[in-house]
Design a protein around this motif. Structure first.
Motif, mmCIF file in Angstrom:
data_model
loop_
_atom_site.group_PDB
_atom_site.id
_atom_site.type_symbol
_atom_site.label_atom_id
_atom_site.label_comp_id
_atom_site.label_asym_id
_atom_site.label_seq_id
_atom_site.Cartn_x
_atom_site.Cartn_y
_atom_site.Cartn_z
ATOM 1 N N GLY A 1 -8.257 37.046 101.459
ATOM 2 C CA GLY A 1 -9.310 37.712 102.207
ATOM 3 C C GLY A 1 -10.033 38.756 101.380
ATOM 4 N N ALA A 2 -9.296 39.506 100.558
ATOM 5 C CA ALA A 2 -9.913 40.526 99.709
ATOM 6 C C ALA A 2 -10.878 39.885 98.721
ATOM 7 N N ARG A 3 -10.451 38.780 98.114
ATOM 8 C CA ARG A 3 -11.330 38.091 97.162
ATOM 9 C C ARG A 3 -12.569 37.530 97.857
ATOM 10 N N LEU A 4 -12.368 36.930 99.036
ATOM 11 C CA LEU A 4 -13.486 36.351 99.757
ATOM 12 C C LEU A 4 -14.469 37.429 100.195
ATOM 13 N N ALA A 5 -13.965 38.529 100.742
ATOM 14 C CA ALA A 5 -14.843 39.611 101.190
ATOM 15 C C ALA A 5 -15.651 40.184 100.028
ATOM 16 N N THR A 6 -15.024 40.326 98.868
ATOM 17 C CA THR A 6 -15.728 40.824 97.683
ATOM 18 C C THR A 6 -16.831 39.866 97.258
ATOM 19 N N ASP A 7 -16.504 38.579 97.229
ATOM 20 C CA ASP A 7 -17.491 37.575 96.833
ATOM 21 C C ASP A 7 -18.664 37.540 97.806
ATOM 22 N N LEU A 8 -18.366 37.586 99.098
ATOM 23 C CA LEU A 8 -19.425 37.578 100.104
ATOM 24 C C LEU A 8 -20.330 38.801 99.964
ATOM 25 N N ALA A 9 -19.717 39.962 99.730
ATOM 26 C CA ALA A 9 -20.496 41.191 99.571
ATOM 27 C C ALA A 9 -21.359 41.127 98.314
ATOM 28 N N ASP A 10 -20.810 40.593 97.225
ATOM 29 C CA ASP A 10 -21.576 40.483 95.983
ATOM 30 C C ASP A 10 -22.780 39.565 96.165
#
Length: 205
Positions: free
Chosen positions: A181-190
């Motif tokens: 989830g942390a990786r996905l949230a970061t990617d989505l935000a980027d």
């Protein structure tokens, strides 16, 4: 209500859950409810959805701007991001892996296009321009890609995606859902930030 859920009243129709206000702790009306308790209440309101092989959780949004007489179920990027950050807070507070899984389920809606039930709209303005993701404040399947794509709601969503990533990165328990989830949230935000940089000038009237 007694569990901390904030409701919107419509004359002649009754009450509907307001996920944005509930998770955003609107005017402090449910600040006395711990994150884990509110997250557990909202867990029961999640709707499981599928788009091909993708599975995600949705928390219904019923507001239709400009049409106060209408109650129409739909999805909201701002609601999904606020639910995700609430679930991440609960995971960080308790170490319970189910909250990390719920956050991941809410985030998965950002990988699905509006026309398939998610909150991602691929947008462009100029001919031949690559389409970039915009997380709509209110999804309108079948409409213009910019329908429901409010600028302020998008920016709030990006902030909540960043907050979700930070909380899941430090959540105790070592559940793989938290790291994913942390990786996905970061990617989505980027990806969303790249869209914002390109299209912010297009909102200057």
């Amino acid at each position: 209500d007694p569990d901390g859920v904030l409701l919107t009243y419509r004359a002649g129709q009754g009450f509907v859950v307001n996920p944005v206000a509930t998770t955003g702790r609107w005017r402090g009306l449910n600040e006395d409810v711990p994150a884990a308790a509110l997250a557990a209440t909202l867990e029961a309101m999640a709707v499981e959805r599928t788009a091909g092989e993708r599975r995600f959780l949705a928390w219904g949004d019923y507001d239709v701007p400009g049409r106060p007489e209408v109650i129409q179920p739909g999805t909201s990027g701002m609601a999904q991001a606020r639910v995700a950050v609430l679930m991440a807070h609960a995971a960080d507070d308790t170490g319970d892996p189910r909250f990390a899984r719920l956050a991941l389920g809410a985030l998965a809606a950002f990988t699905v296009d509006v026309d398939r039930g998610g909150v991602r709209s691929m947008v462009s303005v100029r001919p031949g321009e690559e389409r970039l993701p915009w997380y709509v404040e209110r999804a309108y399947p079948g409409d213009s890609p910019w329908a429901g794509a409010a600028l302020n709601g998008f920016m709030v969503t990006l902030l909540n995606l960043r907050g979700t990533a930070a909380l899941l990165e430090r959540a105790p328990g070592g559940d793989p859902s938290a790291a994913t989830g942390a990786r996905l949230a970061t990617d989505l935000a980027d990806r969303g930030a790249a869209s914002l940089v390109r299209h912010l000038p297009d909102h200057d009237t």
